[in-house]
Design a protein around this motif. Structure first.
Motif, PDB file in Angstrom:
ATOM      1  N   PHE A 250       0.834  -1.205   0.000  1.00  0.00           N
ATOM      2  CA  PHE A 250       0.000   0.000   0.000  1.00  0.00           C
ATOM      3  C   PHE A 250       0.868   1.253   0.000  1.00  0.00           C
ATOM      4  CE2 PHE A 250      -2.331   3.297   2.397  1.00  0.00           C
ATOM      5  CZ  PHE A 250      -3.431   3.451   1.567  1.00  0.00           C
ATOM      6  N   GLN A 251       1.859   1.289   0.846  1.00  0.00           N
ATOM      7  CA  GLN A 251       2.727   2.462   0.904  1.00  0.00           C
ATOM      8  C   GLN A 251       3.500   2.645  -0.402  1.00  0.00           C
ATOM      9  OE1 GLN A 251       2.521   4.682   3.115  1.00  0.00           O
ATOM     10  NE2 GLN A 251       1.291   3.575   4.626  1.00  0.00           N
ATOM     11  N   GLN A 252       3.943   1.527  -1.002  1.00  0.00           N
ATOM     12  CA  GLN A 252       4.657   1.608  -2.273  1.00  0.00           C
ATOM     13  C   GLN A 252       3.763   2.204  -3.357  1.00  0.00           C
ATOM     14  OE1 GLN A 252       7.146  -1.777  -3.764  1.00  0.00           O
ATOM     15  NE2 GLN A 252       5.648  -1.908  -5.418  1.00  0.00           N
ATOM     16  N   LEU A 253       2.524   1.725  -3.445  1.00  0.00           N
ATOM     17  CA  LEU A 253       1.606   2.201  -4.474  1.00  0.00           C
ATOM     18  C   LEU A 253       1.191   3.654  -4.231  1.00  0.00           C
ATOM     19  CD1 LEU A 253      -0.565  -1.017  -4.804  1.00  0.00           C
ATOM     20  CD2 LEU A 253       1.041  -0.134  -6.506  1.00  0.00           C
ATOM     21  N   MET A 254       0.985   4.021  -2.970  1.00  0.00           N
ATOM     22  CA  MET A 254       0.590   5.397  -2.676  1.00  0.00           C
ATOM     23  C   MET A 254       1.738   6.378  -2.907  1.00  0.00           C
ATOM     24  SD  MET A 254      -2.624   5.698  -1.907  1.00  0.00           S
ATOM     25  CE  MET A 254      -2.729   4.651  -3.356  1.00  0.00           C
ATOM     26  N   SER A 255       2.960   5.883  -2.867  1.00  0.00           N
ATOM     27  CA  SER A 255       4.106   6.729  -3.190  1.00  0.00           C
ATOM     28  C   SER A 255       4.254   6.909  -4.694  1.00  0.00           C
ATOM     29  CB  SER A 255       5.383   6.133  -2.605  1.00  0.00           C
ATOM     30  OG  SER A 255       6.527   6.843  -3.019  1.00  0.00           O
ATOM     31  N   ASP A 256       3.927   5.858  -5.450  1.00  0.00           N
ATOM     32  CA  ASP A 256       4.160   5.863  -6.893  1.00  0.00           C
ATOM     33  C   ASP A 256       3.000   6.428  -7.699  1.00  0.00           C
ATOM     34  OD1 ASP A 256       6.591   4.690  -6.397  1.00  0.00           O
ATOM     35  OD2 ASP A 256       5.954   2.660  -6.892  1.00  0.00           O
ATOM     36  N   TYR A 257       1.806   6.534  -7.090  1.00  0.00           N
ATOM     37  CA  TYR A 257       0.612   6.952  -7.821  1.00  0.00           C
ATOM     38  C   TYR A 257      -0.190   7.971  -7.010  1.00  0.00           C
ATOM     39  CZ  TYR A 257       1.740   2.899 -10.654  1.00  0.00           C
ATOM     40  OH  TYR A 257       2.400   2.006 -11.459  1.00  0.00           O
ATOM     41  N   ASN A 258      -1.055   8.711  -7.735  1.00  0.00           N
ATOM     42  CA  ASN A 258      -2.089   9.556  -7.137  1.00  0.00           C
ATOM     43  C   ASN A 258      -1.585  10.867  -6.546  1.00  0.00           C
ATOM     44  OD1 ASN A 258      -4.031   7.537  -7.728  1.00  0.00           O
ATOM     45  ND2 ASN A 258      -3.509   6.470  -5.842  1.00  0.00           N
ATOM     46  N   ASN A 259      -0.324  11.171  -6.699  1.00  0.00           N
ATOM     47  CA  ASN A 259       0.185  12.474  -6.294  1.00  0.00           C
ATOM     48  C   ASN A 259       0.255  13.377  -7.526  1.00  0.00           C
ATOM     49  OD1 ASN A 259       0.860  11.689  -3.470  1.00  0.00           O
ATOM     50  ND2 ASN A 259       2.251  10.283  -4.525  1.00  0.00           N
ATOM     51  N   PRO A 260       0.176  14.705  -7.354  1.00  0.00           N
ATOM     52  CA  PRO A 260       0.237  15.592  -8.519  1.00  0.00           C
ATOM     53  C   PRO A 260       1.441  15.285  -9.399  1.00  0.00           C
ATOM     54  CG  PRO A 260      -0.352  16.841  -6.575  1.00  0.00           C
ATOM     55  CD  PRO A 260      -0.005  15.454  -6.098  1.00  0.00           C
ATOM     56  N   PRO A 457      12.122  20.778  -7.953  1.00  0.00           N
ATOM     57  CA  PRO A 457      10.797  21.079  -8.507  1.00  0.00           C
ATOM     58  C   PRO A 457       9.806  19.963  -8.231  1.00  0.00           C
ATOM     59  CG  PRO A 457      12.510  21.600 -10.096  1.00  0.00           C
ATOM     60  CD  PRO A 457      13.188  20.884  -8.976  1.00  0.00           C
ATOM     61  N   GLN A 458       8.621  20.336  -7.779  1.00  0.00           N
ATOM     62  CA  GLN A 458       7.561  19.370  -7.517  1.00  0.00           C
ATOM     63  C   GLN A 458       6.228  19.953  -7.953  1.00  0.00           C
ATOM     64  OE1 GLN A 458       6.184  19.211  -3.189  1.00  0.00           O
ATOM     65  NE2 GLN A 458       8.315  19.855  -2.904  1.00  0.00           N
ATOM     66  N   HIS A 459       5.345  19.049  -8.451  1.00  0.00           N
ATOM     67  CA  HIS A 459       3.995  19.472  -8.818  1.00  0.00           C
ATOM     68  C   HIS A 459       3.182  19.689  -7.556  1.00  0.00           C
ATOM     69  CE1 HIS A 459       4.172  18.974 -13.173  1.00  0.00           C
ATOM     70  NE2 HIS A 459       4.904  17.900 -12.968  1.00  0.00           N
ATOM     71  N   ALA A 472     -11.148  21.182  -5.917  1.00  0.00           N
ATOM     72  CA  ALA A 472     -10.921  20.956  -7.340  1.00  0.00           C
ATOM     73  C   ALA A 472      -9.895  19.852  -7.545  1.00  0.00           C
ATOM     74  CB  ALA A 472     -10.443  22.245  -8.007  1.00  0.00           C
ATOM     75  N   ALA A 473     -10.161  18.935  -8.494  1.00  0.00           N
ATOM     76  CA  ALA A 473      -9.265  17.805  -8.742  1.00  0.00           C
ATOM     77  C   ALA A 473      -8.033  18.261  -9.519  1.00  0.00           C
ATOM     78  CB  ALA A 473     -10.001  16.725  -9.521  1.00  0.00           C
ATOM     79  N   ALA A 474      -6.954  17.481  -9.410  1.00  0.00           N
ATOM     80  CA  ALA A 474      -5.685  17.857 -10.027  1.00  0.00           C
ATOM     81  C   ALA A 474      -5.677  17.556 -11.515  1.00  0.00           C
ATOM     82  CB  ALA A 474      -4.535  17.107  -9.354  1.00  0.00           C
ATOM     83  N   ASN A 475      -5.309  18.539 -12.304  1.00  0.00           N
ATOM     84  CA  ASN A 475      -5.038  18.365 -13.722  1.00  0.00           C
ATOM     85  C   ASN A 475      -3.714  19.062 -14.016  1.00  0.00           C
ATOM     86  OD1 ASN A 475      -7.272  16.886 -14.794  1.00  0.00           O
ATOM     87  ND2 ASN A 475      -8.546  18.710 -14.569  1.00  0.00           N
ATOM     88  N   VAL A 476      -2.657  18.272 -14.199  1.00  0.00           N
ATOM     89  CA  VAL A 476      -1.338  18.848 -14.424  1.00  0.00           C
ATOM     90  C   VAL A 476      -1.353  19.685 -15.696  1.00  0.00           C
ATOM     91  CG1 VAL A 476       1.075  18.308 -14.949  1.00  0.00           C
ATOM     92  CG2 VAL A 476      -0.137  17.027 -13.179  1.00  0.00           C
TER      93      VAL A 476
END
Length: 624
Positions: A250-260, A457-459, A472-476
């Motif tokens: 779970f921690q691996q997937l939450m680190s790799d996905y779903n962040n801006p 630099p980070q989104h 509002a949902a994230a749209n890069v």
């Protein structure tokens, strides 16, 4: 605050970005009631369409076995998937594609160095181990072929165009399944008990399989069935759950996905009943994911015609899937549900299911859309990075106390301030004071972020919050800010794009074979520095090739032939101009401005991004 030259660029540019932002797709997750398909068959959906009163069904799940999709080495058969895709398209519905990897082709099993015997209720299977390199390569090859398969799509203007299957607008959701095991679930220990199993190999295997699907279907919702799963490895103490296999996964997937700036991934449960999955047991991981991603549920059985072999007494006594849907909505925040054909076609359930479908659609709709410009800033520690932002209230009612806020990811790393602005981006109101926004109206802000220490630099998804409204949902490239802070002065490129015709949209020919372009003006409000200019389609990986050139500001003529990048020098306060050239690869690109965008990027000599802007991308000549 932002310089006069930059303000001039931004007043023009914000109108473009807000237009795109208002059209942008919400990303919390899929929603609605789907009819659960049969393995390698779409008959349940097609039968449901012929049944009176099932207008509450907005799509179908299609269960495709790996063996059916890849019957022989180098041979692929996606005809059934395409047939089902066209069936839902004809009815204005959506398709969820579930690829079952526990039923692999025989040639994959034969080529595997490591296999596992798997016993399921529907039979016994020989599956390749998730970490088997040959099976992984075969799966990735199949996904490549599937994603890039040409299919017909009827555009909003009635023309039939060829798109990649991965880009077809009727394809809504694709599983991110794992070679051999399919899901995060091993109740009998068949995989974790394998002689060749190690936790490290399994974690790597999950990463390979999930990433293969998400990278090939980046603009679609993706999901992975996630249930409690453990092994005997890696535990410090018997009662310490922090290093349980499912927790580490779970921690691996939450680190790799779903962040801006990252691909998104949801989770899936296939045991929905009146009060299942239990949040304290099988649903524990899904509950933890509630505020970090979306969750999808499939009914355990039909409430109106239960399967005796898998039903325990009392778990569907309510007699209606509405009970399970309400349970999952309350406990897990889920808005997507697959239910069985028997329930879909039970007339006594139709009125309640129709009302529930309307509720799910309302819950999935955003309350706010947002836009940020410029899209990237690079400042020295202690200096303020200023950006303009606009939110639009897309509810049918007024919203109170609307304001931007610093996301938790920057807590302690930066100071934050904001003030409202008028339509000309001139300061009005009181600093750091929220304001009400009327229904259907927009409100602009100028935002200041002052880094307290250097960071790469980070989104950043700025939080835009009103009372009783969804963020509002994230749209890069629409409402995110790429921010970096250095300890020494450097270039800070404030960029704006211009397109020849449709504002904010770069277009190529409808057949996908032509070329398009847009132009960039960029002001360096930082220090003089060597810079690199490039363009790409980001995570969307659209089927185009992009080249760039620096142009003469007076004539707009390229100073050198277009290439993959431009290396140049930006003096302090200098305005540079560039051209971006887009070549199609034979596929049309449906209009999806929240996700399919052409990004123009500026980087320093170390490769760190110091500026960017973007436009929507499509290959049809009229905007839907």
């Amino acid at each position: 605050m932002i310089s006069k030259i930059a303000r001039t660029l931004f007043i023009f540019g914000m109108s473009l970005v807000c237009t795109i932002g208002a059209s942008a797709r919400d990303i919390p997750g899929p929603h609605g009631i789907y009819v659960l398909g049969q393995k390698n068959s779409g008959s349940h959906y097609e039968n449901a369409l012929n049944t009176s009163g099932v207008d509450f069904v907005i799509g179908s799940s299609y269960l495709a076995s790996w063996a059916a999709l890849h019957p022989a080495p180098g041979v692929f058969d996606f005809s059934a998937v395409i047939t089902q895709l066209h069936a839902v398209e004809a009815n204005g519905d959506k398709l969820t594609l579930e690829i079952l990897l526990f039923d692999p082709p025989q040639h994959v099993i034969d080529a595997a160095d490591e296999t596992v015997t798997v016993v399921k209720g529907i039979g016994t299977f020989i599956a390749p181990a998730p970490w088997d390199a040959s099976a992984q390569a075969s799966y990735v090859q199949m996904l490549d072929e599937l994603a890039n398969t040409p299919v017909l799509w009827t555009a909003p203007d009635g023309r039939e165009l060829t798109v990649r299957l991965a880009d077809h607008p009727s394809l809504e959701t694709v599983t991110a399944t794992i070679v051999g095991i399919s899901s995060i679930r091993d109740p009998k220990g068949e995989f974790t008990g394998s002689p060749t199993y190690t936790r490290e190999k399994f974690l790597d295997a999950v990463d390979v399989s999930v990433r293969a699907s998400r990278e090939r279907f980046p603009t679609k919702f993706g999901f992975l069935l996630f249930a409690p799963m453990n092994d005997a490895q890696g535990k410090a103490t018997a009662d310490d759950t922090s290093d349980d296999l499912d927790e580490v996964l779970f921690q691996q997937l939450m680190s790799d996905y779903n962040n801006p700036g990252q691909l998104h991934l949801g989770f899936f449960g296939d045991n929905l009943a009146d009060a299942r999955p239990n949040p304290d047991l099988l649903g524990a991981i899904l509950l933890r994911a509630r505020d970090r991603t979306y969750t999808l549920f499939q009914a355990l059985t039909a409430w109106s015609k239960p399967a005796d072999s898998i039903i325990e007494p009392g778990i569907i006594d309510s007699g209606t899937p509405l009970t399970g849907i309400d349970f999952a909505l309350t406990e897990y925040g889920a808005t997507y549900f697959e239910i069985y054909f028997a329930d879909v076609t039970t007339a006594s359930l139709h009125e309640d299911l129709r009302a529930k479908a309307d509720e799910l659609a309302t819950l999935a709709a955003p309350d706010l859309v947002a836009a940020v410009l410029p899209q990237a800033r690079a400042v020295q520690t202690g200096q303020t990075a200023s950006v303009f932002a606009t939110i639009i209230n897309v509810t049918g009612h007024d919203l109170a106390n609307c304001a931007p806020a610093l996301p938790a990811s920057l807590a302690g790393l930066a100071d934050f301030s904001f003030q409202t602005v008028d339509a000309a981006n001139q300061l009005v109101g009181t600093a750091n004071t929220a304001i009400g926004v009327l229904a259907g109206k927009a409100q602009g802000y100028v935002i200041g972020v002052t880094p307290l220490s250097p960071f790469a630099p980070q989104h950043i998804l700025l939080d835009f919050i009103c009372d009783n409204a969804k963020i509002a949902a994230a749209n890069v490239g629409v409402n995110t800010l790429l921010l970096g802070a250095k300890s020494t002065p450097g270039a800070d490129m404030l960029a704006i794009a211009a397109t020849p015709s449709n504002p904010g949209v770069a277009e190529i020919d409808a057949d996908g074979a032509g070329a398009g372009f847009f132009t960039i003006a960029a002001a360096n409000i930082g220090a003089a520095e060597d810079i690199v200019f490039t363009a790409d389609t980001g995570l969307a990986n659209a089927p185009v090739i992009m080249n760039v050139c620096q142009t003469d500001p007076a004539t707009s003529v390229c100073l050198a032939p277009p290439a993959a990048e431009v290396q140049t020098h930006a003096q302090a306060s200098e305005v540079l101009t560039f051209g971006v050239f887009i070549s199609g690869q034979g596929f049309a690109i449906p209009f999806d401005p929240g996700q399919v965008r052409a990004h123009a990027r500026f980087s320093d000599s170390a490769g760190q991004q110091i500026g960017s802007t973007s436009v929507a991308l499509q290959s049809i000549t009229s905007t839907p």
